[in-house]
Design an enzyme around this catalytic site. Structure first.
Site, PDB file in Angstrom:
ATOM      1  N   GLU A  17    -126.262  37.818  -6.264  1.00 34.90           N
ATOM      2  CA  GLU A  17    -126.082  38.096  -4.839  1.00 34.90           C
ATOM      3  C   GLU A  17    -127.422  37.972  -4.112  1.00 34.90           C
ATOM      4  OE1 GLU A  17    -122.954  38.746  -3.283  1.00 34.90           O
ATOM      5  OE2 GLU A  17    -122.633  37.785  -5.219  1.00 34.90           O
TER       6      GLU A  17
ATOM      7  N   ALA B 251     -81.798  22.352  46.315  1.00 38.72           N
ATOM      8  CA  ALA B 251     -83.164  22.858  46.441  1.00 38.72           C
ATOM      9  C   ALA B 251     -83.174  24.278  46.997  1.00 38.72           C
ATOM     10  CB  ALA B 251     -83.964  21.943  47.366  1.00 38.72           C
TER      11      ALA B 251
ATOM     12  N   ARG C  75    -118.295  43.036  12.150  1.00 41.06           N
ATOM     13  CA  ARG C  75    -118.911  42.090  13.091  1.00 41.06           C
ATOM     14  C   ARG C  75    -117.908  41.484  14.068  1.00 41.06           C
ATOM     15  NH1 ARG C  75    -122.127  38.154   9.325  1.00 41.06           N
ATOM     16  NH2 ARG C  75    -120.917  39.166   7.686  1.00 41.06           N
TER      17      ARG C  75
HETATM   18  C1  UD1 Z   1    -118.851  37.883  -1.804  1.00 44.54           C
HETATM   19  C2  UD1 Z   1    -119.470  37.500  -3.137  1.00 44.54           C
HETATM   20  C3  UD1 Z   1    -120.523  36.410  -2.911  1.00 44.54           C
HETATM   21  C4  UD1 Z   1    -119.894  35.224  -2.226  1.00 44.54           C
HETATM   22  C5  UD1 Z   1    -119.204  35.651  -0.947  1.00 44.54           C
HETATM   23  C6  UD1 Z   1    -118.439  34.505  -0.353  1.00 44.54           C
HETATM   24  C7  UD1 Z   1    -119.371  39.509  -4.468  1.00 44.54           C
HETATM   25  C8  UD1 Z   1    -120.145  40.648  -5.020  1.00 44.54           C
HETATM   26  N1  UD1 Z   1    -120.067  38.675  -3.720  1.00 44.54           N
HETATM   27  O1  UD1 Z   1    -119.864  38.357  -0.935  1.00 44.54           O
HETATM   28  O2  UD1 Z   1    -121.066  36.009  -4.147  1.00 44.54           O
HETATM   29  O3  UD1 Z   1    -120.870  34.239  -1.943  1.00 44.54           O
HETATM   30  O4  UD1 Z   1    -118.263  36.718  -1.213  1.00 44.54           O
HETATM   31  O5  UD1 Z   1    -117.968  34.868   0.906  1.00 44.54           O
HETATM   32  O6  UD1 Z   1    -118.211  39.384  -4.743  1.00 44.54           O
HETATM   33  N2  UD1 Z   1    -113.364  42.998  -0.047  1.00 44.54           N
HETATM   34  C9  UD1 Z   1    -112.469  43.954  -0.446  1.00 44.54           C
HETATM   35  N3  UD1 Z   1    -112.934  45.153  -0.865  1.00 44.54           N
HETATM   36  C10 UD1 Z   1    -114.248  45.438  -0.904  1.00 44.54           C
HETATM   37  C11 UD1 Z   1    -115.168  44.459  -0.505  1.00 44.54           C
HETATM   38  C12 UD1 Z   1    -114.693  43.242  -0.084  1.00 44.54           C
HETATM   39  O7  UD1 Z   1    -111.263  43.736  -0.430  1.00 44.54           O
HETATM   40  O8  UD1 Z   1    -114.594  46.560  -1.296  1.00 44.54           O
HETATM   41  C13 UD1 Z   1    -112.866  41.716   0.418  1.00 44.54           C
HETATM   42  C14 UD1 Z   1    -113.193  41.470   1.866  1.00 44.54           C
HETATM   43  O9  UD1 Z   1    -112.125  41.909   2.697  1.00 44.54           O
HETATM   44  C15 UD1 Z   1    -113.350  39.966   1.931  1.00 44.54           C
HETATM   45  C16 UD1 Z   1    -113.849  39.617   0.529  1.00 44.54           C
HETATM   46  O10 UD1 Z   1    -113.513  40.699  -0.297  1.00 44.54           O
HETATM   47  O11 UD1 Z   1    -112.125  39.318   2.132  1.00 44.54           O
HETATM   48  C17 UD1 Z   1    -115.343  39.354   0.495  1.00 44.54           C
HETATM   49  O12 UD1 Z   1    -116.037  40.462   0.975  1.00 44.54           O
HETATM   50  P1  UD1 Z   1    -117.450  40.270   1.678  1.00 44.54           P
HETATM   51  O13 UD1 Z   1    -118.034  41.616   1.869  1.00 44.54           O
HETATM   52  O14 UD1 Z   1    -117.337  39.377   2.815  1.00 44.54           O
HETATM   53  O15 UD1 Z   1    -118.229  39.444   0.549  1.00 44.54           O
HETATM   54  P2  UD1 Z   1    -119.654  39.701  -0.048  1.00 44.54           P
HETATM   55  O16 UD1 Z   1    -119.597  40.862  -0.966  1.00 44.54           O
HETATM   56  O17 UD1 Z   1    -120.658  39.663   1.013  1.00 44.54           O
END
Ligand code: UD1
Ligand code: CA
Length: 517
Positions: free
Chosen positions: A162, A396, A19
């Site tokens: 989730e 100057a 995004r």
């Molecule tokens: C996750 C949580 C959710 C929480 C939210 C808060 C899980 C399953 N869900 O949501 O409960 O409310 O964060 O923001 O954990 N990342 C990785 N590898 C991956 C996926 C993500 O390193 O495979 C990292 C991302 O870079 C980011 C963080 O983990 O920094 C969160 O990932 P994001 O996809 O934003 O979180 P959600 O899964 O939506």
């Protein structure tokens, strides 16, 4: 050694961040002069963990070197094809000692406002309560998008659901559907017991709405195993707010700036207009300094005490001494000495060093210029590749012509020397101590101490020129009214008609050198 030092912090930064719509990885976008992941690493390192690992995957070739630059001791963990926060933590654990015990903190690389103090409080609460897992939560008016925290009657956390799974459950008439009505959300920041974390992750699958390995499933498993899982509620929701798009980037950038500016005001700095003052995270400002509207203090800038900065000034990695005044100025990698004055409308490029009580004035550009104590470059000058001795005065419009089209050359002006206005110093050239350069000179060879260099055409005054060449004009009338053309015996006898205009020519031996203080 402080109490409650975690055994490890794992910072998750493998996600894609689509995004942002950017060719730059999300976690490398900056606010407050640091990348998002830089903020996360600073907060994590502040807890003094035995180990710090950062999990990377998306645009690893850009993210991993930045991580090592920010924190050379950080371990880089590579996430594989398996998706999800649970898999990311598993990959983080893989670079840590296999027999690691104690508390493991998990944070996100895209959550920049989380502080070390909050992580310390989380660790303390976790260890003092003997929890297997402690999760930072917040209560939001609009919890959409987040995992919801399901608690039991005793207030312990039963599990995290989730949002996508809660929706699917509601459609299928399952109990987890009720989680959609919960406003307490999972921040994604946790403290885990290392063993519980390792054991639980090995049991987690990807059977959920997103086909990912959820870290949140660790909480449900620990609870089923009879271990304590509790929430650590953080009132300040910005601390767990993540950046997903550029609107959030700007919002969190503004909130961070408000916090930094407020911190400096509480430390004794006057900030006239906090809304238009931007101060990076690594900047320092001394007591009783006044920062006027429209000022940006960036990078590794340090400002002394009792200085006045602004309005409308941008300093990037500039050192400003005590009591200096810097007005409407753009400067980078420069040093401004104590009591010195700069501006208005000055441009200080890298390598500028202005000595104590020195002056760089209006419409002056400097680069690689070392300007001595009390020396003045007050108006309309370019000083590039220059050394200007203490107490010298540069008139100057002086230009230090440092570039011959191929190479740059150096100019030295000695102590207490005086360069007349509108001179060109053609580098390489040395003007000695206590020397003068006549106004309007083009200086191409060295000037010794005590000498004056004058290199310009001698002045000729031609009598009667206006009457002959511009008859009938207002100028001619004015000349006549002022008595022009009347006999001037000395001129006539000393200077017979000569030159192209057949008029009398006078040379003026004018000894003043026309500098401007
Ligand atoms: C996750 C949580 C959710 C929480 C939210 C808060 C899980 C399953 N869900 O949501 O409960 O409310 O964060 O923001 O954990 N990342 C990785 N590898 C991956 C996926 C993500 O390193 O495979 C990292 C991302 O870079 C980011 C963080 O983990 O920094 C969160 O990932 P994001 O996809 O934003 O979180 P959600 O899964 O939506
Ligand atoms: Ca997110």
């Amino acid at each position: 050694m402080s109490e409650n030092r975690p055994a490890a912090v794992i910072v998750l930064a493998a996600g894609e961040g689509t995004r942002m719509k950017s060719t730059t990885p999300k976690v490398l976008h900056p606010i407050g002069g640091r990348t998002l992941v830089g903020h996360a690493i600073h907060a994590a390192r502040g807890t003094e963990p035995a180990h710090l690992a950062v999990v990377v995957r998306h645009q690893r070739e850009l993210v991993a070197p930045l991580v090592s630059e920010v924190d050379p001791a950080a371990l880089i963990a590579d996430q594989d094809e398996v998706k999800g926060t649970g898999r990311a933590v598993e990959c983080g654990l893989a670079v840590l000692p296999p027999d690691l015990v104690g508390t493991v903190l998990v944070t996100y690389g895209d959550v920049p406002l989380l502080t070390t103090a909050t992580l310390r409080a989380l660790t303390a609460a976790h260890e003092e309560s003997g929890n297997a897992v402690t999760v930072i939560t917040s209560v939001l008016d609009d919890p959409s998008g987040y995992g919801r925290v399901v608690r039991d009657a005793d207030g312990q956390v039963v599990k995290i659901v989730e949002e996508k799974d809660a929706r699917a459950a509601r459609e299928n008439g399952e109990a987890d559907g009720a989680a959609l009505d919960i406003r307490e959300i999972n921040s994604g920041i946790y403290a885990f017991d290392a063993q519980v974390l390792r054991d639980s992750l090995s049991q987690i699958g990807t059977d959920n709405a997103q086909g990912e390995k959820y870290l949140t499933d660790v909480l449900g498993l620990a609870r089923q195993a009879g271990r304590a899982v509790r929430a650590h509620v953080v009132e300040d929701r910005w601390q767990s707010e993540g950046v997903n798009d550029r609107v959030q980037l700007a919002t969190l950038g503004r909130i961070l700036n408000e916090r930094i500016v407020e911190g400096w005001m509480r430390a004794g700095v006057t900030v006239v207009d906090p809304a238009t003052t931007w101060i990076d995270a690594d900047v320092t400002v001394g007591q009783d300094t006044v920062i006027r509207p429209g000022t940006q203090l960036l990078g590794a800038t340090t400002i002394g005490a009792g200085a006045v900065i602004g309005p409308d000034t941008t300093l990037t990695s500039v050192e400003v001494g005590d009591g200096a005044t810097v007005v409407r100025t753009q400067a980078e990698l420069a040093i401004i000495g104590p009591g010195a004055t700069v501006g208005p409308f000055s441009y200080l490029r890298p390598g500028t060093e202005l000595g104590a009580r020195g002056k760089i004035g209006g419409f002056v550009e400097t680069k690689n210029a070392v300007i001595g104590e009390g020396a003045k470059v007050p108006h309309l000058t370019y000083a590039g590749d220059a050394t200007i001795g203490e107490g010298a005065n540069i008139g100057a419009g002086t230009i230090f012509a440092n570039y011959d089209g191929v190479e740059k050359h150096h100019t030295t002006i000695g102590r207490h020397s005086f360069v007349g206005s509108n001179s060109v110093l053609v580098a390489p050239v040395d003007v000695g101590d206590g020397a003068y350069v006549g106004a309007g000179s083009a200086v191409t060879s060295d000037v010794d101490p005590g000498q004056i260099a004058v290199s310009r055409a001698r002045q000729r005054n031609i009598d009667g020129w206006v009457a002959r060449k511009r008859p009938g004009t207002g100028t001619a009338e004015a000349a006549e009214a002022a008595g022009a053309g009347r006999a001037r015996p000395t001129d006539r006898t000393d200077a017979p008609p000569s030159g192209p205009d057949q008029g009398g020519t006078r040379h003026t031996a004018h000894e003043s050198e026309g500098g401007q203080a």
